[in-house]
Design a protein around this motif. Structure first.
Motif: not given
Length: 247
Positions: A8, A39, A196, A201-202, A205
């Motif tokens: 990130y 996430h 990322i 979105t989650s 991930v």
């Protein structure tokens, strides 16, 4: 055990202008804080059911959101982050202060080097590369209680970059290569990471951490872009985002 490192950058509440670098390239990576928590929660829930997966949350650049936004969310879910700092920007607007770095360290998070100036290291002379690592290591040493780790700015690296990192005292390197394979160079372990991007979105991930086939696809995309990078020039970042942002 499969170890997966996620990469990130800055988090924000309303706008990417709240923390870190302020350019088009940087904005591609900034994640809204509520989305980031989704996430984290999704990863924690998944790993609770799949103990063979270990996920590390790493952060590049050194924006103030490392302390104000990222750390509290990680701690809420019982996690610690690895925060790589571009040390030239310590104590400058939108970046962490020395006191904030100390607080991150005191709270159990790991502080690492992201070189000094954030310049692409392969574009520098060998002497300049040496100074980049040495200056950065000297500035983060007060906040490190264990081994010195580093991430390579912009993912631009070669044998000289790796060797000079070792000579500066760095004993763990992170790249932006999307892989779980551990490699070594001059005895230093080198870890890949999955970037990322803004808009992920989650679900995206979880696809990374749960699906080996999906990870292989990301690696092939990265490989193709690496081969084309010199030709694409300034278009590289935009094309990279389009290819990596979604499945």
């Amino acid at each position: 055990m499969v170890k997966i490192a996620l990469m990130y950058h800055d988090l924000y509440i309303q706008s990417g202008t709240e923390s870190g670098f302020q350019n088009e390239s940087a904005f591609q990576y900034k994640i809204q804080v509520d989305e980031f928590e989704k996430h984290v929660k999704a990863v924690v829930d998944y790993c609770r059911e799949h103990i063979e997966i270990q996920v590390d949350f790493t952060f590049d650049d050194g924006g103030v959101s490392f302390l104000t936004l990222a750390a509290p969310i990680l701690e809420k879910y019982g996690l610690k982050g690895t925060f790589f700092i571009s040390t030239e920007y310590i104590n400058t607007p939108l970046f962490l202060t020395s006191a904030q770095l100390q607080e991150l360290s005191d709270r159990g998070h790991h502080i690492g080097s992201h070189a000094h100036s954030h310049k692409p290291l392969t574009a520098l002379s060998e002497n300049e590369i040496t100074k980049e690592w040495a200056n950065s290591v000297n500035l983060i040493k007060p906040y490190i209680t264990a081994n010195i780790s580093a991430s390579i700015p912009n993912g631009d690296e070669n044998s000289i970059v790796r060797k000079r990192a070792l000579e500066a005292g760095i004993n763990k390197l992170y790249t932006s290569v999307p892989t779980t394979q551990l490699k070594r160079s001059y005895g230093v372990p080198i870890f890949g990471r999955y970037v990322i991007y803004q808009g992920m979105t989650s679900t995206d991930v979880i696809a990374i951490i749960s699906n080996k086939h999906h990870r292989n696809k990301l690696f092939l995309k990265w490989k193709l872009l690496s081969l084309a990078k010199n030709i694409l020039g300034n278009k590289y970042n935009k094309i990279k985002v389009l290819l990596f942002k979604r499945n």
